[in-house]
Write a protein that holds these residues in place. Structure first.
Motif: not given
Length: 487
Positions: A284, A286, A464-465, A468, A470-472
């Motif tokens: 990921g 950011y 990923y924002s 958060n 990390g990524p979903s």
């Protein structure tokens, strides 16, 4: 135990690590009377300055990085007297000769060299020391990570230093091993009868290791881009923690026994392939978001250009041996996370048969978990099932935490900087908490398999924002197995 070194030679003495960690640690050791008599700190950097100017810089660093109650003007004045500064640049024989003059007559009482420099300078610096006659059987050398960027370059670095020093003179630093809570893992496992019988595939469902950072690049642009989270955090800190969790009981608490067992665990890590990286790893990077209520920019914006460097990585690792067969180890680390935290979570298996469920109703029975928090707080928390108070005929169970705050339990003792422990062990020649060459190379062999798999599968970082975890896809990585990240 060998005699402690009476001289500490620090390369990279004007750098950030020296100011934030090394000099405050040396000051604390002096304040507590733990340094040898007639101790001398020889600081070295590329900048030209005299002893007094450098001492002023060190004093400013102590004011900045020590807590106010730790700074004592009298101790600080004594600390100034044991520091001298000598400018040295790798490859400059005259400057190394001048350095040797500053240390003249002290080699018999031991010399500990600390390299807080880029790895590319390790071998040239060691060669300069050799040419100046500063390497003897009583000389030790410590190196900060990274030891290379892959297995091949790691071997080059180790070969360069190994040509001049015996392995028992080389101390590879991983500051996580100096943390009290990491050392407590050894005490927890091997000093308590209740855990070790369950510390295997029979008793443990899975293990999670999380290292979350809220910061972004923070001035590390030149170092971080092209390195990424896998090399920066997983290869060293996280795999060292994994090896302590997974190791077999050592015969005794000495450097050889402990590190023999750690390297066996590291060599048992299952390599990844272009196929398994797709299901067992997540990359990921950011993007803009909010961390701690503050709006922050994305990685590419901070860098000033697009990049394929990952700032987040999650891995599902397996250790192929009798103790851990079938037990997944989930590792995740990243920048711009919601919270700064480092922790280990041991998820035990459920009770085989619950006697508490009746008439089709659930028992409320949860599996026990053991959480070892490394930072920012330090604690060990074990969740157990307990009966909820009341007169109901049906027993209602609830989770109860047995919480041991190390800060509260040892309230009368100051929490040490990790580098205090490591510097003291370096001076004493105790390598237990340092990393051996075969450990480093076993770690790189596993990491290289992931990097090669990413390249072959053309696996790019998912956005990923900031703010958060990390990524979903990192959530899916663990939830496919019916588990969840411990946040």
């Amino acid at each position: 135990m060998t005699e402690s070194s009476a001289t500490f030679l620090l390369f990279g003495a004007t750098g950030d690590l020296a100011r934030r960690m090394i000099f405050p640690s040396l000051y604390n050791l002096l304040s507590d009377g733990l340094l040898p008599d007639d101790f001398l700190i020889v600081a070295s950097g590329r900048s030209e300055m005299d002893d007094d100017a450098f001492r002023d810089d060190v004093d400013a660093a102590l004011h900045q990085f020590l807590s106010p109650d730790r700074y004592d003007p009298q101790v600080a004045a004594t600390f100034r007297t044991i520091i001298c500064y000598q400018p040295v640049e790798a490859g400059n024989a005259a400057q190394f000769a001048a350095l040797a003059d500053r240390i003249d007559g002290r080699l018999e009482r031991g010399l500990s060299v600390y390299l807080s420099t880029p790895p590319s300078l390790f071998a040239p610096t060691a060669q300069g020391l050799a040419d100046a006659g500063l390497i003897t059987p009583k000389t030790r050398i410590a190196m900060e990570k990274p030891i290379g960027k892959d297995l091949a370059s790691s071997k080059q670095v180790n070969d360069g230093i190994g040509a001049l020093f015996a392995e028992d003179q080389i101390f590879r630093v991983d500051h996580y091993l100096g943390k009290e809570t990491v050392q407590n893992l050894l005490a927890l496992r091997f000093g308590n009868l209740m855990f070790e019988p369950l510390w295997n595939a029979t008793g443990i469902d899975h293990v999670q290791i999380t290292v979350g950072e809220t910061v972004g690049l923070e001035g590390r642009v030149s170092y971080y881009d092209g390195v990424g989270a896998l090399r920066d955090m997983v290869q060293n800190h996280m795999l060292q923690i994994l090896s302590i969790i997974a190791m077999e009981p050592p015969a005794r608490m000495d450097p050889t026994s402990v590190r023999d067992e750690k390297v066996k665990a590291l060599r048992s890590l299952r390599p990844m392939t272009a196929e398994t990286v797709k299901t067992h790893s997540v990359r990921g990077q950011y993007t803009p978001g909010a961390v701690g209520g503050q709006i922050v920019t994305g990685y590419a914006d901070e860098l000033g250009q697009p990049s394929t460097t990952e700032t987040f990585v999650a891995i599902k690792a397996h250790i192929d041996n009798w103790r851990w067969q079938g037990v997944p180890f989930y590792l995740r680390t990243g920048k711009r996370m919601p919270a700064r935290q480092s922790e280990i979570m041991i998820q035990f298996k459920p009770v085989r048969h619950s006697i508490f469920g009746r008439d089709g109703h659930g028992s409320g029975l949860e599996s026990n978990t053991l959480v070892i928090r490394l930072q920012p707080e330090e604690y060990i928390r074990l969740t157990i099932m307990s009966k909820r108070p009341g007169l109901e005929r049906q027993v209602h169970l609830e989770e109860v935490a047995l919480d041991v705050s190390l800060t509260a339990a040892f309230a009368g003792q100051r929490r040490r900087i990790a580098y205090e422990r490591l510097i003291l062990d370096l001076l004493a020649g105790d390598a237990t908490l340092f990393v051996r060459r075969d450990e480093v190379e076993a770690q790189w062999a596993f990491i290289d398999s992931i990097i090669d798999g990413w390249k072959e599968a053309n696996m790019k970082p998912a956005p990923y924002s900031s703010g958060n975890w990390g990524p979903s896809s990192a959530i899916a990585l663990i939830e496919r197995d019916g588990a969840s990240w411990h946040d």
